[in-house]
Design a protein around this motif. Structure first.
Motif, PDB file in Angstrom:
ATOM      1  N   VAL A 180       0.858  -1.180   0.000  1.00 48.91           N
ATOM      2  CA  VAL A 180       0.000   0.000   0.000  1.00 48.91           C
ATOM      3  C   VAL A 180       0.894   1.229   0.000  1.00 48.91           C
ATOM      4  N   THR A 181       0.454   2.261  -0.684  1.00 45.63           N
ATOM      5  CA  THR A 181       1.269   3.473  -0.770  1.00 45.63           C
ATOM      6  C   THR A 181       0.364   4.691  -0.876  1.00 45.63           C
ATOM      7  N   ILE A 182       0.856   5.811  -0.384  1.00 44.42           N
ATOM      8  CA  ILE A 182       0.117   7.063  -0.476  1.00 44.42           C
ATOM      9  C   ILE A 182       1.123   8.187  -0.651  1.00 44.42           C
ATOM     10  N   SER A 183       0.972   8.961  -1.710  1.00 48.51           N
ATOM     11  CA  SER A 183       1.894  10.050  -2.020  1.00 48.51           C
ATOM     12  C   SER A 183       1.158  11.381  -1.949  1.00 48.51           C
ATOM     13  N   PHE A 184       1.614  12.252  -1.071  1.00 50.54           N
ATOM     14  CA  PHE A 184       1.082  13.603  -0.929  1.00 50.54           C
ATOM     15  C   PHE A 184      -0.415  13.605  -0.638  1.00 50.54           C
ATOM     16  N   GLY A 185      -0.855  12.601   0.115  1.00 51.75           N
ATOM     17  CA  GLY A 185      -2.264  12.514   0.450  1.00 51.75           C
ATOM     18  C   GLY A 185      -2.546  12.327   1.927  1.00 51.75           C
ATOM     19  N   LEU A 186      -1.623  11.717   2.649  1.00 51.26           N
ATOM     20  CA  LEU A 186      -1.857  11.456   4.073  1.00 51.26           C
ATOM     21  C   LEU A 186      -2.035  12.769   4.834  1.00 51.26           C
ATOM     22  N   ARG A 187      -1.362  13.794   4.393  1.00 46.93           N
ATOM     23  CA  ARG A 187      -1.433  15.115   5.020  1.00 46.93           C
ATOM     24  C   ARG A 187      -2.839  15.718   4.927  1.00 46.93           C
ATOM     25  N   ASN A 188      -3.648  15.228   4.002  1.00 49.51           N
ATOM     26  CA  ASN A 188      -4.980  15.789   3.778  1.00 49.51           C
ATOM     27  C   ASN A 188      -6.084  15.017   4.490  1.00 49.51           C
ATOM     28  N   VAL A 189      -5.719  14.007   5.255  1.00 47.94           N
ATOM     29  CA  VAL A 189      -6.694  13.181   5.955  1.00 47.94           C
ATOM     30  C   VAL A 189      -6.934  13.762   7.349  1.00 47.94           C
ATOM     31  N   SER A 190      -8.166  13.747   7.789  1.00 49.03           N
ATOM     32  CA  SER A 190      -8.500  14.372   9.072  1.00 49.03           C
ATOM     33  C   SER A 190      -7.989  13.585  10.274  1.00 49.03           C
ATOM     34  N   ASP A 191      -7.751  12.291  10.124  1.00 46.75           N
ATOM     35  CA  ASP A 191      -7.278  11.453  11.227  1.00 46.75           C
ATOM     36  C   ASP A 191      -6.146  10.565  10.706  1.00 46.75           C
ATOM     37  N   THR A 192      -4.916  11.036  10.876  1.00 44.98           N
ATOM     38  CA  THR A 192      -3.746  10.312  10.351  1.00 44.98           C
ATOM     39  C   THR A 192      -3.643   8.913  10.934  1.00 44.98           C
ATOM     40  N   ASP A 193      -3.860   8.784  12.231  1.00 44.06           N
ATOM     41  CA  ASP A 193      -3.690   7.486  12.888  1.00 44.06           C
ATOM     42  C   ASP A 193      -4.698   6.467  12.384  1.00 44.06           C
TER      43      ASP A 193
ATOM     44  N   VAL B  27      -0.160  -9.865   5.609  1.00 38.95           N
ATOM     45  CA  VAL B  27       0.982 -10.094   6.497  1.00 38.95           C
ATOM     46  C   VAL B  27       2.250 -10.252   5.652  1.00 38.95           C
ATOM     47  N   GLY B  28       3.276  -9.518   6.007  1.00 42.40           N
ATOM     48  CA  GLY B  28       4.501  -9.498   5.215  1.00 42.40           C
ATOM     49  C   GLY B  28       4.540  -8.375   4.197  1.00 42.40           C
ATOM     50  N   GLY B  29       3.398  -7.697   4.006  1.00 43.37           N
ATOM     51  CA  GLY B  29       3.331  -6.607   3.045  1.00 43.37           C
ATOM     52  C   GLY B  29       3.943  -5.323   3.575  1.00 43.37           C
ATOM     53  N   ARG B  30       4.009  -4.311   2.715  1.00 44.19           N
ATOM     54  CA  ARG B  30       4.697  -3.088   3.099  1.00 44.19           C
ATOM     55  C   ARG B  30       3.887  -1.844   2.743  1.00 44.19           C
ATOM     56  N   LEU B  31       4.230  -0.778   3.454  1.00 44.40           N
ATOM     57  CA  LEU B  31       3.651   0.541   3.267  1.00 44.40           C
ATOM     58  C   LEU B  31       4.748   1.515   2.883  1.00 44.40           C
ATOM     59  N   VAL B  32       4.484   2.372   1.896  1.00 47.45           N
ATOM     60  CA  VAL B  32       5.400   3.461   1.548  1.00 47.45           C
ATOM     61  C   VAL B  32       4.597   4.755   1.501  1.00 47.45           C
ATOM     62  N   ILE B  33       5.067   5.740   2.257  1.00 41.64           N
ATOM     63  CA  ILE B  33       4.448   7.066   2.281  1.00 41.64           C
ATOM     64  C   ILE B  33       5.433   8.054   1.695  1.00 41.64           C
ATOM     65  N   CYS B  34       4.983   8.830   0.734  1.00 41.80           N
ATOM     66  CA  CYS B  34       5.767   9.934   0.187  1.00 41.80           C
ATOM     67  C   CYS B  34       5.011  11.207   0.530  1.00 41.80           C
ATOM     68  N   GLU B  35       5.621  12.067   1.316  1.00 43.33           N
ATOM     69  CA  GLU B  35       4.891  13.238   1.794  1.00 43.33           C
ATOM     70  C   GLU B  35       5.840  14.421   2.010  1.00 43.33           C
ATOM     71  N   PHE B  36       5.318  15.620   1.847  1.00 49.61           N
ATOM     72  CA  PHE B  36       6.082  16.811   2.205  1.00 49.61           C
ATOM     73  C   PHE B  36       6.483  16.727   3.670  1.00 49.61           C
ATOM     74  N   SER B  37       7.663  17.269   3.991  1.00 53.89           N
ATOM     75  CA  SER B  37       8.157  17.151   5.353  1.00 53.89           C
ATOM     76  C   SER B  37       8.896  18.423   5.748  1.00 53.89           C
ATOM     77  N   HIS B  38       9.936  18.280   6.556  1.00 56.64           N
ATOM     78  CA  HIS B  38      10.641  19.443   7.101  1.00 56.64           C
ATOM     79  C   HIS B  38      12.149  19.292   6.907  1.00 56.64           C
ATOM     80  N   ILE B  39      12.793  20.371   6.499  1.00 54.26           N
ATOM     81  CA  ILE B  39      14.247  20.383   6.334  1.00 54.26           C
ATOM     82  C   ILE B  39      14.879  20.372   7.721  1.00 54.26           C
ATOM     83  N   PRO B  40      15.787  19.441   8.014  1.00 58.19           N
ATOM     84  CA  PRO B  40      16.337  19.307   9.368  1.00 58.19           C
ATOM     85  C   PRO B  40      17.109  20.528   9.863  1.00 58.19           C
TER      86      PRO B  40
END
Length: 236
Positions: free
Chosen positions: A121-134, A146-159
């Motif tokens: 499962v993957t979500i790119s630039f969309g998790l930020r728009n959901v009202s309940d992230t958890d 079971v054994g599958g993977r999640l990849v999130i691509c999202e805007f973030s913060h420069i360290p």
């Protein structure tokens, strides 16, 4: 023009994306200086889907990113709750199920799929728009095998703090004006800037993944932290 706010009411967010669907991909190219293509390619490589696998591309929009997952023979469900985005994608592809990509309407908080349906499962630039992230992270885990993977691509913060502040100045000032000139909908991109500023840091989002039950959580920065890839696995 419906303009979403940081309370992220689903009807407001969906209506906002309905309104910018036609020029959405073009505006992304312009405001990111073409880097959005590199970010999405990095997400596709991280998912590493292969022949026989079924992938959920959540918040898929017009399905631009979904097409990339089928190159190694995987099948993809491109899911979004913006009907305007889905209609645009279906029209451009010439059908709702074509070339290994099937479009489906769905809410990230109540996914319309059975338990353990997807290999990845993957979500790119969309998790930020959901009202309940958890809740969204728990739903994504529920539909992952079971054994599958999640990849999130999202805007973030420069360290680096002062660099992140300079970037924030661009987000709040120049970005909405540039996007508005291209799309005619600057209000939507005011929300984009505000939602990026309010989004958790990379370590904070990693903790959200762990709390939702994902294992082996890790992340890496793209473009110095403007965007981050987070990855997790469902172990049981």
């Amino acid at each position: 023009m419906t303009r979403a706010k940081l309370d992220k009411k689903p009807q407001d967010v969906a209506a906002m994306f309905d309104g910018i669907a036609e020029n959405y991909d073009l505006v992304n190219d312009v405001i990111s200086l073409g880097q959005d293509r590199l970010w999405r390619k990095a997400a596709v490589n991280a998912v590493d889907a292969y022949s026989g696998e079924l992938v959920l591309d959540l918040a898929a929009g017009t399905g631009t990113s979904s097409e990339s997952f089928v190159r190694k023979g995987a099948r993809v469900v491109a899911c979004d709750f913006s009907l305007g985005m889905l209609r645009t994608g279906v029209r451009r592809r010439g059908g709702a199920s074509k070339g290994g990509v099937t479009f489906a309407a769905g809410d990230a908080l109540h996914l319309p799929f059975a338990d353990e349906t997807f290999d990845a499962v993957t979500i790119s630039f969309g998790l930020r728009n959901v009202s309940d992230t958890d809740q969204a992270l728990r739903e994504l885990r529920r539909v992952t095998r079971v054994g599958g993977r999640l990849v999130i691509c999202e805007f973030s913060h420069i360290p680096v703090g002062f660099v992140d502040k300079l970037y924030a100045t661009y987000l709040m000032g120049a970005l909405p004006r540039i996007a508005g000139a291209v799309s005619g909908r600057s209000e939507s991109y005011d929300y984009l800037s505000e939602s990026i500023m309010a989004w958790p840091t990379q370590p904070e989002l990693a903790r959200h993944l762990q709390d939702a039950g994902w294992s082996r959580v890790a992340w890496r920065n793209l473009s110095a932290g403007i965007v981050a890839l987070h990855r997790g696995f469902r172990q049981k």
